[in-house]
Design an enzyme around this catalytic site. Structure first.
Site, mmCIF file in Angstrom:
data_model
loop_
_atom_site.group_PDB
_atom_site.id
_atom_site.type_symbol
_atom_site.label_atom_id
_atom_site.label_comp_id
_atom_site.label_asym_id
_atom_site.label_seq_id
_atom_site.Cartn_x
_atom_site.Cartn_y
_atom_site.Cartn_z
ATOM 1 N N ILE A 58 0.859 -1.185 0.000
ATOM 2 C CA ILE A 58 0.000 0.000 0.000
ATOM 3 C C ILE A 58 0.891 1.229 0.000
ATOM 4 C CG2 ILE A 58 -1.811 1.274 1.205
ATOM 5 C CD1 ILE A 58 -2.701 -1.418 2.414
ATOM 6 N N GLU A 59 0.717 2.071 -0.987
ATOM 7 C CA GLU A 59 1.543 3.275 -1.113
ATOM 8 C C GLU A 59 1.329 4.154 0.117
ATOM 9 O OE1 GLU A 59 2.500 7.036 -1.466
ATOM 10 O OE2 GLU A 59 0.427 6.728 -2.137
ATOM 11 N N SER A 60 2.424 4.659 0.681
ATOM 12 C CA SER A 60 2.383 5.247 2.020
ATOM 13 C C SER A 60 1.582 6.546 2.103
ATOM 14 C CB SER A 60 3.801 5.478 2.534
ATOM 15 O OG SER A 60 4.517 6.345 1.677
ATOM 16 N N LYS A 61 1.680 7.413 1.091
ATOM 17 C CA LYS A 61 0.912 8.655 1.175
ATOM 18 C C LYS A 61 -0.579 8.364 1.103
ATOM 19 C CE LYS A 61 0.388 13.323 -0.650
ATOM 20 N NZ LYS A 61 0.853 14.328 -1.639
ATOM 21 N N HIS A 121 10.474 1.223 0.809
ATOM 22 C CA HIS A 121 11.077 0.534 1.960
ATOM 23 C C HIS A 121 11.034 -0.990 1.794
ATOM 24 C CE1 HIS A 121 10.546 4.505 3.367
ATOM 25 N NE2 HIS A 121 9.777 4.312 4.426
ATOM 26 N N ASP A 163 14.914 8.413 2.753
ATOM 27 C CA ASP A 163 14.340 7.497 3.737
ATOM 28 C C ASP A 163 15.490 6.961 4.589
ATOM 29 O OD1 ASP A 163 11.700 7.675 2.677
ATOM 30 O OD2 ASP A 163 12.221 6.218 1.128
ATOM 31 N N ARG A 185 7.201 9.160 8.533
ATOM 32 C CA ARG A 185 6.850 10.269 7.656
ATOM 33 C C ARG A 185 5.325 10.325 7.602
ATOM 34 N NH1 ARG A 185 9.355 9.894 1.976
ATOM 35 N NH2 ARG A 185 11.221 10.543 3.100
ATOM 36 N N CYS A 214 12.818 7.705 -1.777
ATOM 37 C CA CYS A 214 11.498 7.321 -2.261
ATOM 38 C C CYS A 214 11.541 7.094 -3.766
ATOM 39 C CB CYS A 214 10.482 8.401 -1.910
ATOM 40 S SG CYS A 214 8.838 8.112 -2.623
#
Length: 283
Positions: free
Chosen positions: A90-93, A229, A197, A258, A190
């Site tokens: 799942i993309e973090s933003k 990551h 990161d 973040r 990233c």
């Protein structure tokens, strides 16, 4: 509700990362953006059908809030365990934006919030996600520590490679050993935005002694590398596995937070259990 991945060559570049964002404060599961893991695993010769590891991505969330049935805010911390064999990360933003969408949404109790998040995140990842929420009113505890192992960072080495260089990895003659080595010097960028990161990486293995100076140079070589990551940890695991051929292996990284989230991927041959959720000092 069905969440599907975007069918383009590299869906990470169509994610919310690096784009102007309109923050939503009412529940919006459609904000979650899944990215197929296989896209980067193919570079490593890994297929989802024959993974060389087990493990998980442990997310910690520090900025969680919603409204109770009377409109009063509730604040909490949360952990989310995404299995490494899930089809998607799942993309973090998008994860952050999704969590923010709970801010002005009303729920009867914390169990309803947990069930909602588990349903939505499991749909995005394509596998069941374990969600644990702890309201701050319950005084949840957290610990900070360092691994029970050998820190590599004081080795006096020369570094001149800043893209991943598996050839830096080698073993030394001698009897098999079982040891834990770690470093605070892992830094990557990233995949989409190029933002730095930072992480501590821990390598636990049994096999021929790994050359520690070479291992530290290898860790440093990620410094200008652009990758998520989870993908970095799988690359480290794969390179050590191929170059050093340990009998058993585990790689664990704890990345700094973040947007109120930190990500802590763990990959293992299955012989080592996932470590507990002890924070690195920078988390």
């Amino acid at each position: 509700m069905t969440l599907t991945t975007t069918h383009i060559a590299d869906p990470s570049h169509a994610s919310p990362l690096g784009k102007a964002t309109e923050y939503q404060s009412h529940y919006a599961p459609e904000l979650l953006y899944p990215i197929p893991r296989q896209l980067k695993r193919s570079e490593l010769g890994i297929t989802d059908a024959n993974l060389p590891f087990v493990g998980e991505d442990l997310w910690n969330a520090y900025e969680l809030s919603w409204l109770n049935s009377k409109g009063k805010p509730v604040v909490a911390v949360g952990t989310f365990r995404v299995p490494a064999n899930s089809p998607n990360l799942i993309e973090s933003k998008s994860f952050k934006l999704y969590l923010n969408s709970f801010n002005q949404s009303s729920f009867d109790n914390i169990a309803a919030v947990s069930a909602t998040m588990s349903r939505d995140l499991s749909a995005a990842a394509g596998s069941p996600i374990i969600v644990t929420l702890e309201p701050l009113s319950a005084s949840p505890l957290a610990s900070i520590g360092t691994p029970d192992g050998i820190l590599l960072d004081e080795l006096d080495i020369t570094c001149d490679r800043y893209q991943p260089e598996p050839a830096l990895l080698a073993t030394l003659p001698g009897e098999n050993v079982e040891e834990t080595l770690y470093s605070h010097l892992l830094k990557s960028n990233c995949l989409v935005t190029g933002q730095p990161d930072w992480a501590m990486v821990v390598i636990r293995y049994r096999g021929k002694p790994i050359d520690r100076a070479g291992l530290l140079r290898y860790i440093v070589s990620f410094r200008n590398h652009n990758e998520f990551h989870e993908q970095c940890v799988e690359r480290i695991f794969s390179d050590i596995r191929v170059r050093c051929q340990p009998e058993v292996l585990a790689v664990h990284a704890r990345y700094t937070r973040r947007g109120g989230l930190d990500i802590n991927p763990f990959r293992s041959t299955g012989d080592y259990a996932a470590p507990d959720n002890t924070r690195e000092i920078r988390q």
